[in-house]
Scaffold this motif. Structure first.
Motif, PDB file in Angstrom:
ATOM      1  N   PRO A  19       0.832  -1.224   0.000  1.00  8.17           N
ATOM      2  CA  PRO A  19       0.000   0.000   0.000  1.00  8.17           C
ATOM      3  C   PRO A  19       0.854   1.256   0.000  1.00  8.17           C
ATOM      4  O   PRO A  19       0.827   2.054   0.950  1.00  8.17           O
ATOM      5  CB  PRO A  19      -0.803  -0.148   1.297  1.00  8.17           C
ATOM      6  N   THR A  20       1.612   1.466  -1.068  1.00 11.31           N
ATOM      7  CA  THR A  20       2.530   2.609  -1.115  1.00 11.31           C
ATOM      8  C   THR A  20       2.140   3.628  -2.187  1.00 11.31           C
ATOM      9  O   THR A  20       2.921   4.527  -2.492  1.00 11.31           O
ATOM     10  CB  THR A  20       3.969   2.122  -1.379  1.00 11.31           C
ATOM     11  N   LEU A  21       0.933   3.490  -2.745  1.00  9.31           N
ATOM     12  CA  LEU A  21       0.397   4.470  -3.675  1.00  9.31           C
ATOM     13  C   LEU A  21      -0.967   4.909  -3.160  1.00  9.31           C
ATOM     14  O   LEU A  21      -1.804   4.065  -2.827  1.00  9.31           O
ATOM     15  CB  LEU A  21       0.261   3.877  -5.076  1.00  9.31           C
ATOM     16  N   ALA A  22      -1.204   6.212  -3.109  1.00  5.51           N
ATOM     17  CA  ALA A  22      -2.477   6.719  -2.597  1.00  5.51           C
ATOM     18  C   ALA A  22      -2.883   7.957  -3.374  1.00  5.51           C
ATOM     19  O   ALA A  22      -2.038   8.719  -3.853  1.00  5.51           O
ATOM     20  CB  ALA A  22      -2.359   7.044  -1.106  1.00  5.51           C
ATOM     21  N   PHE A  23      -4.204   8.148  -3.483  1.00  3.11           N
ATOM     22  CA  PHE A  23      -4.771   9.309  -4.171  1.00  3.11           C
ATOM     23  C   PHE A  23      -5.359  10.254  -3.127  1.00  3.11           C
ATOM     24  O   PHE A  23      -6.158   9.833  -2.283  1.00  3.11           O
ATOM     25  CB  PHE A  23      -5.854   8.870  -5.156  1.00  3.11           C
ATOM     26  N   VAL A  24      -4.978  11.513  -3.204  1.00  6.12           N
ATOM     27  CA  VAL A  24      -5.462  12.522  -2.265  1.00  6.12           C
ATOM     28  C   VAL A  24      -6.322  13.525  -3.037  1.00  6.12           C
ATOM     29  O   VAL A  24      -5.893  14.089  -4.035  1.00  6.12           O
ATOM     30  CB  VAL A  24      -4.293  13.257  -1.581  1.00  6.12           C
ATOM     31  N   GLY A  25      -7.556  13.719  -2.578  1.00  2.00           N
ATOM     32  CA  GLY A  25      -8.440  14.671  -3.229  1.00  2.00           C
ATOM     33  C   GLY A  25      -9.205  14.124  -4.412  1.00  2.00           C
ATOM     34  O   GLY A  25      -9.931  14.860  -5.081  1.00  2.00           O
ATOM     35  N   PHE A  26      -9.092  12.830  -4.652  1.00  2.00           N
ATOM     36  CA  PHE A  26      -9.830  12.197  -5.751  1.00  2.00           C
ATOM     37  C   PHE A  26     -11.170  11.715  -5.201  1.00  2.00           C
ATOM     38  O   PHE A  26     -11.536  10.558  -5.301  1.00  2.00           O
ATOM     39  CB  PHE A  26      -9.007  11.039  -6.311  1.00  2.00           C
ATOM     40  N   VAL A  27     -11.908  12.653  -4.604  1.00  2.00           N
ATOM     41  CA  VAL A  27     -13.161  12.327  -3.942  1.00  2.00           C
ATOM     42  C   VAL A  27     -14.071  13.546  -4.026  1.00  2.00           C
ATOM     43  O   VAL A  27     -13.602  14.691  -3.990  1.00  2.00           O
ATOM     44  CB  VAL A  27     -12.921  11.936  -2.464  1.00  2.00           C
ATOM     45  N   ALA A  28     -15.360  13.311  -4.177  1.00  2.00           N
ATOM     46  CA  ALA A  28     -16.342  14.402  -4.185  1.00  2.00           C
ATOM     47  C   ALA A  28     -17.189  14.283  -2.923  1.00  2.00           C
ATOM     48  O   ALA A  28     -17.853  13.272  -2.702  1.00  2.00           O
ATOM     49  CB  ALA A  28     -17.226  14.318  -5.425  1.00  2.00           C
ATOM     50  N   VAL A  29     -17.140  15.301  -2.086  1.00  2.00           N
ATOM     51  CA  VAL A  29     -17.918  15.307  -0.847  1.00  2.00           C
ATOM     52  C   VAL A  29     -18.913  16.463  -0.889  1.00  2.00           C
ATOM     53  O   VAL A  29     -18.773  17.395  -1.677  1.00  2.00           O
ATOM     54  CB  VAL A  29     -17.014  15.429   0.397  1.00  2.00           C
ATOM     55  N   THR A  30     -19.913  16.397  -0.037  1.00  2.00           N
ATOM     56  CA  THR A  30     -20.958  17.418  -0.014  1.00  2.00           C
ATOM     57  C   THR A  30     -20.540  18.664   0.752  1.00  2.00           C
ATOM     58  O   THR A  30     -21.337  19.584   0.911  1.00  2.00           O
ATOM     59  CB  THR A  30     -22.246  16.850   0.613  1.00  2.00           C
ATOM     60  N   GLY A  31     -19.311  18.698   1.215  1.00  2.00           N
ATOM     61  CA  GLY A  31     -18.818  19.859   1.951  1.00  2.00           C
ATOM     62  C   GLY A  31     -17.466  20.302   1.437  1.00  2.00           C
ATOM     63  O   GLY A  31     -17.098  20.052   0.286  1.00  2.00           O
ATOM     64  N   ALA A  32     -16.700  20.940   2.304  1.00  2.00           N
ATOM     65  CA  ALA A  32     -15.400  21.503   1.925  1.00  2.00           C
ATOM     66  C   ALA A  32     -14.387  20.404   1.629  1.00  2.00           C
ATOM     67  O   ALA A  32     -14.354  19.366   2.306  1.00  2.00           O
ATOM     68  CB  ALA A  32     -14.882  22.398   3.048  1.00  2.00           C
ATOM     69  N   ILE A  33     -13.532  20.659   0.633  1.00  2.00           N
ATOM     70  CA  ILE A  33     -12.561  19.648   0.234  1.00  2.00           C
ATOM     71  C   ILE A  33     -11.283  19.726   1.071  1.00  2.00           C
ATOM     72  O   ILE A  33     -10.617  18.714   1.286  1.00  2.00           O
ATOM     73  CB  ILE A  33     -12.236  19.775  -1.274  1.00  2.00           C
ATOM     74  N   LEU A  34     -10.924  20.909   1.579  1.00  2.00           N
ATOM     75  CA  LEU A  34      -9.661  21.034   2.321  1.00  2.00           C
ATOM     76  C   LEU A  34      -9.592  20.114   3.540  1.00  2.00           C
ATOM     77  O   LEU A  34      -8.612  19.382   3.709  1.00  2.00           O
ATOM     78  CB  LEU A  34      -9.414  22.489   2.749  1.00  2.00           C
ATOM     79  N   PRO A  35     -10.603  20.113   4.425  1.00  2.00           N
ATOM     80  CA  PRO A  35     -10.527  19.206   5.579  1.00  2.00           C
ATOM     81  C   PRO A  35     -10.518  17.734   5.170  1.00  2.00           C
ATOM     82  O   PRO A  35      -9.877  16.907   5.831  1.00  2.00           O
ATOM     83  CB  PRO A  35     -11.795  19.545   6.378  1.00  2.00           C
ATOM     84  N   ALA A  36     -11.220  17.415   4.079  1.00  2.00           N
ATOM     85  CA  ALA A  36     -11.283  16.016   3.640  1.00  2.00           C
ATOM     86  C   ALA A  36      -9.927  15.533   3.152  1.00  2.00           C
ATOM     87  O   ALA A  36      -9.473  14.437   3.509  1.00  2.00           O
ATOM     88  CB  ALA A  36     -12.340  15.857   2.545  1.00  2.00           C
ATOM     89  N   VAL A  37      -9.240  16.349   2.331  1.00  2.00           N
ATOM     90  CA  VAL A  37      -7.940  15.910   1.816  1.00  2.00           C
ATOM     91  C   VAL A  37      -6.906  15.878   2.932  1.00  2.00           C
ATOM     92  O   VAL A  37      -6.001  15.019   2.932  1.00  2.00           O
ATOM     93  CB  VAL A  37      -7.461  16.803   0.658  1.00  2.00           C
ATOM     94  N   GLU A  38      -7.040  16.787   3.891  1.00  2.00           N
ATOM     95  CA  GLU A  38      -6.099  16.771   5.009  1.00  2.00           C
ATOM     96  C   GLU A  38      -6.246  15.492   5.827  1.00  2.00           C
ATOM     97  O   GLU A  38      -5.248  14.856   6.191  1.00  2.00           O
ATOM     98  CB  GLU A  38      -6.334  17.987   5.910  1.00  2.00           C
ATOM     99  N   LEU A  39      -7.484  15.090   6.090  1.00  2.00           N
ATOM    100  CA  LEU A  39      -7.709  13.870   6.856  1.00  2.00           C
ATOM    101  C   LEU A  39      -7.212  12.648   6.077  1.00  2.00           C
ATOM    102  O   LEU A  39      -6.631  11.716   6.659  1.00  2.00           O
ATOM    103  CB  LEU A  39      -9.200  13.735   7.185  1.00  2.00           C
TER     104      LEU A  39
END
Length: 546
Positions: free
Chosen positions: A364-384
């Protein structure tokens, strides 16, 4: 154990990823093809090929308290909804405060990312980059793809027969900067998303006629909720999320429709969505209903075909003498630098475990950050996301076995297909902000324990349950705990009021986050729901954390 991490892109996701790598003792190297940070929030006067930007008048759709990173609040005098310049300044301040710029290689394009010949044993990646014509190849222990969902414009001209014969001008909204040049024209905007709504209202101030064509309709909300509070702070709460889990889906859909129609009747305005329960059809626009009411904007169904000067719609109505067509048809995520097998497997976020990790990889050494659509703000989601990814990379957290991840991805896909949210042609899924944040927080071990908080800190627990689900809540405990998180939560409404208090009036109203009769029922309802969830949600389902 992962040491060196390659990060693709220095936008919102990339900056959060650099910081989280540093927090977890990893060595990040971020590759950014432009000469600055901020990604699409870098405004340019003219469109630049291969780079997505914003138009001049754009405002954030989420308020500052809901948008900020969890340990870096916006300045208290900052407006609640931000222009692109204000958000870019915030990102620059964030990068400067945490010394992130030292780890970014600007004007560097990632050409390819492929598995190392010994990937099965090491999990390493070979990353090839180009800077000013000079190519470099390096080996990294982990890769975080932070190029986001807006990599390439989506211009489906094949869906609009006759466009090749149209004698007027047509363009994608990517090219739009302001309403100059549209004065006195008949303009057709195709697509009633946030961008389409913004462009239609703005152009209508000087154009002769503006038509807004929509295939599926849209729920239109104002940024201002009851008593003038930011709408996302009033609605995006754990309590509302809990109610949605407990009530039948049909009941929730009816309640939502009733709530959305309180401002104006969407059916009367020709905007009601085809699927009235769809979150993907929710936009924020404070002017659009007024423009429709005044005749400045006319809502039309989907375009059936074009002629040399007109547009024919699916209801067989015709609008003649169209001067300009603007396709506000969105963007798509592309990862041309990934090797083909991975690129095919990661076309949709629904193919990823928790919309982050490719489940079929041996390591598990490859990950996508921000490749998600949420109903709220994207900054807290990508940070988490980045906080969890970096702990997986350094071995502090473990993912479930490959078979379990694959099964969970397949199960989620089947659920979305049955609901009609996912199709073979397009991924239209949008995830509930609160649910997704809690889901990733549980994996990371930072989800707030509200029942326990009611025993130890009732005031804070009340704000966590009934107040807005701000990112500070995920810094109260566990890895990355921030000592100022409690204070940030208890003073968040003060920071909302600060920029509004330019004319001080005594006895100002306080935010009403939930009605009084709901408050009376809140605690017993919550405790009962907690008992049900704990009984029927085995802890073994959650990934293990060392």
């Amino acid at each position: 154990m992962v040491q060196r991490v390659a990060i693709v892109g220095a936008g919102v996701s990339g900056l959060a990823s650099i910081k989280c790598c540093l927090d977890e003792g990893l060595e990040p190297t971020c590759f950014e093809k432009s000469d600055g940070i901020g990604g699409l929030w870098q405004f340019t006067e003219t469109p630049q090929k291969g780079r997505v930007g914003v138009y001049r008048s754009v405002l954030t759709n989420t308020s500052k308290e809901m948008t900020c990173f969890s340990d870096f609040p916006f300045p208290e005098d900052c407006p609640n909804y931000l222009r692109h310049s204000a958000l870019l300044e915030y990102l620059q301040a964030y990068a400067k405060h945490f010394y992130l710029l030292d780890y970014i290689r600007f004007q560097t394009t990632v050409c390819s990312i492929r598995k190392h010949p010994h990937f099965t044993a090491t999990g390493q990646w070979v990353v090839e980059t180009e800077t000013h014509g000079q190519q470099t190849s390096e080996i990294f222990d982990g890769v975080m793809v932070c190029s986001g969902q807006y990599a390439e414009i989506n211009l489906p001209l094949d869906s609009f027969p006759g466009i090749e014969n149209f004698k007027g001008r047509y363009l994608h909204s990517w090219e739009y900067r302001d309403q100059k040049g549209f004065e006195g024209q008949n303009v057709l905007v195709v697509g009633a998303g946030n961008t389409g709504g913004d462009l239609a209202t703005e152009i209508s101030r000087t154009a002769a006629k503006v038509f807004l064509s929509t295939r599926s309709g849209a729920w239109v909300l104002s940024r201002v909720s009851e008593a003038g509070w930011p709408v996302d702070m009033a609605w995006t709460t754990h309590f509302n999320g809990l109610i949605e889990k407990l009530l039948p889906e049909g009941t929730i859909n009816k309640l939502r429709a009733k709530k959305f129609n309180q401002w104006f009747n969407h059916e009367n305005y020709g905007l009601i969505p085809v699927k009235s329960s769809s979150w993907t059809s929710l936009i924020l626009n404070d002017e659009l209903p007024s423009c429709i009411l005044c005749g400045a904007v006319m809502v039309k169904p989907n375009v059936k075909r074009f002629t040399d000067t007109s547009a024919i719609f699916e209801d067989e109505t015709v609008e003649e003498n169209i001067d300009t067509v603007i396709f506000a048809t969105g963007y798509s995520a592309t990862f041309p630098f990934l090797e083909e097998s991975l690129r095919d497997a990661c076309r949709s976020s629904t193919s990823l475990y928790k919309q982050i990790f490719p489940p079929h990889l041996e390591k598990p050494t490859l990950a996508f950050v921000g490749f998600v659509a949420v109903t709220g703000a994207i900054l807290p989601a990508v940070e988490l996301q980045a906080r969890w990814i970096t702990r997986v990379f350094n071995g502090s957290s473990e993912l479930p076995p490959m078979s379990r991840m694959i099964n969970e991805v397949a199960k989620r896909k089947n659920t979305l297909l049955k609901k009609g949210i996912l199709s073979s042609k397009k991924d239209k899924t949008k995830t509930s902000f609160v649910s997704y944040m809690d889901e990733i927080a549980a994996c990371l071990g930072v989800k707030p324990n509200v029942p326990l908080l009611f025993l130890s800190d009732p005031k804070l627990a009340w704000m966590v349950l009934f107040g807005p689900c701000t990112s500070y809540q995920y810094r109260l405990t566990g890895p990355g705990k921030w000592g100022e998180a409690r204070g940030a939560i208890l003073t968040q409404w003060d920071r909302v009021l600060k920029p509004l208090k330019t004319r001080v009036i005594e006895d100002s109203p306080q935010p009403a986050t939930v009605s009084h009769w709901l408050k009376a029922l809140a605690l017993p309802t919550f405790l009962g729901a907690t008992w049900i969830i704990l009984k029927y949600l085995p802890p073994a389902w959650l990934p293990r954390t060392k």
